[in-house]
Structures are given as C-alpha cells and as structure tokens.
Motif scaffolding. Structure first.
Motif, mmCIF file in Angstrom:
data_model
loop_
_atom_site.group_PDB
_atom_site.id
_atom_site.type_symbol
_atom_site.label_atom_id
_atom_site.label_comp_id
_atom_site.label_asym_id
_atom_site.label_seq_id
_atom_site.Cartn_x
_atom_site.Cartn_y
_atom_site.Cartn_z
ATOM 1 N N LYS A 11 -2.429 14.162 40.615
ATOM 2 C CA LYS A 11 -3.566 14.595 41.445
ATOM 3 C C LYS A 11 -4.639 15.258 40.589
ATOM 4 O O LYS A 11 -5.832 15.059 40.815
ATOM 5 C CB LYS A 11 -3.100 15.549 42.559
ATOM 6 N N GLN A 12 -4.220 16.027 39.584
ATOM 7 C CA GLN A 12 -5.185 16.666 38.684
ATOM 8 C C GLN A 12 -5.958 15.605 37.905
ATOM 9 O O GLN A 12 -7.171 15.702 37.748
ATOM 10 C CB GLN A 12 -4.474 17.618 37.716
ATOM 11 N N VAL A 15 -8.497 14.061 40.242
ATOM 12 C CA VAL A 15 -9.645 14.955 40.446
ATOM 13 C C VAL A 15 -10.563 14.913 39.228
ATOM 14 O O VAL A 15 -11.787 14.805 39.361
ATOM 15 C CB VAL A 15 -9.171 16.403 40.736
ATOM 16 N N ASN A 16 -9.989 14.981 38.040
ATOM 17 C CA ASN A 16 -10.796 14.942 36.817
ATOM 18 C C ASN A 16 -11.559 13.619 36.697
ATOM 19 O O ASN A 16 -12.716 13.606 36.273
ATOM 20 C CB ASN A 16 -9.915 15.159 35.585
ATOM 21 N N ARG A 19 -14.483 13.697 39.087
ATOM 22 C CA ARG A 19 -15.546 14.562 38.543
ATOM 23 C C ARG A 19 -16.314 13.838 37.438
ATOM 24 O O ARG A 19 -17.541 13.952 37.345
ATOM 25 C CB ARG A 19 -14.952 15.856 38.006
ATOM 26 N N LEU A 92 -14.201 13.016 45.908
ATOM 27 C CA LEU A 92 -13.791 14.169 45.097
ATOM 28 C C LEU A 92 -13.236 15.270 45.986
ATOM 29 O O LEU A 92 -12.195 15.861 45.672
ATOM 30 C CB LEU A 92 -14.959 14.696 44.260
ATOM 31 N N GLU A 96 -9.512 16.757 45.708
ATOM 32 C CA GLU A 96 -9.270 18.183 45.496
ATOM 33 C C GLU A 96 -8.354 18.744 46.581
ATOM 34 O O GLU A 96 -7.491 19.577 46.305
ATOM 35 C CB GLU A 96 -10.592 18.949 45.454
ATOM 36 N N LEU A 99 -4.885 17.650 45.774
ATOM 37 C CA LEU A 99 -4.378 18.444 44.654
ATOM 38 C C LEU A 99 -3.919 19.813 45.143
ATOM 39 O O LEU A 99 -2.848 20.289 44.753
ATOM 40 C CB LEU A 99 -5.446 18.592 43.573
ATOM 41 N N SER A 100 -4.711 20.428 45.997
ATOM 42 C CA SER A 100 -4.331 21.738 46.532
ATOM 43 C C SER A 100 -3.011 21.672 47.286
ATOM 44 O O SER A 100 -2.149 22.544 47.127
ATOM 45 C CB SER A 100 -5.422 22.271 47.471
#
Length: 125
Positions: A11-12, A15-16, A19, A92, A96, A99-100
């Motif tokens: 997930k990180q 997200v990256n 971005r 995005l 995010e 990811l949370s």
C-alpha cells in the motif's frame, strides 16, 4: 504478522506511485503553461511587426497563425491533463485511505502479539 507487513509495504508503494504520477502531471501542466506563454509572446511580437492583429485579415502572418494553433493545442492538452490530475488526486486519496487501514490492522495485530507484562506494582507492607 508477516502478511500484514507485506500489505502495508504494498500500500505504501502504491501511495508513492500515485504521488509520483501526480507530480509528473503537475510538471507537465506547468511546462505546457510555460510553452503557451512563450508562444503568446511570439504571436504578439509577430502581430506587432506586421501591424495586423485580425486573424481573418488576408495578410495576417503565417507564423502567428501556426503559433496560435500550437498554443491552442497546448491549452487543450493542459485542460486534459487537469482532468487527469483530478482523477489522480482521487486515486491517491483512495490509496492513502487503504494504507491507513492496512497500518491500523498491522498495529492492532502487533498489540495482540505482544506478551502481557505482569503487574509489578505490588505493595509490600
């Protein structure tokens, strides 16, 4: 749990990546804006040199016509990129949020696996 750690890392990464895509869109939009501004200056200079600003005039400079067309195409492309940016921002935000959730699950799992420490606050009388 190992699977939760892998999920959080995935997930990180997502997200990256979102971005990075958003940053690329921003850079392209800014570049198109800069190029359109330069074309506008060239159009104005050409019109001033020819003394003709009416694009329908038979003697309107050919270069100015071509530059106008290119500028308009850049502006259209910029508008398309702005739509893509809005969609990318939405994606995005979703990434995010996922990811949370994954981080929350991982931290909750981590708390469960920690051994409980006995209460050491025993009063001696």
């Amino acid at each position: 749990m190992k699977s939760r750690e892998n999920l959080v890392r995935l997930k990180q990464f997502q997200v990256n990546e979102k971005r990075r895509q958003l940053l690329q869109l921003d850079m392209m939009i800014a570049e198109f804006d800069r190029m359109a501004g330069e074309l506008e200056l060239q159009i104005n200079a050409e019109e001033k040199k020819a003394g003709i600003t009416d694009i329908n005039h038979f003697a309107y400079p050919t270069f100015a016509k071509a530059a106008r067309l290119r500028r308009d195409n850049l502006k259209n492309s910029q508008a398309d990129l702005l739509q893509q940016k809005a969609a990318a921002e939405s994606l995005l935000a979703e990434a995010e949020a996922e990811l949370s959730k994954a981080e929350l699950l991982e931290s909750r799992d981590g708390k469960r696996s920690e051994p409980e420490t006995p209460n050491r606050n025993v009063m001696i009388g």
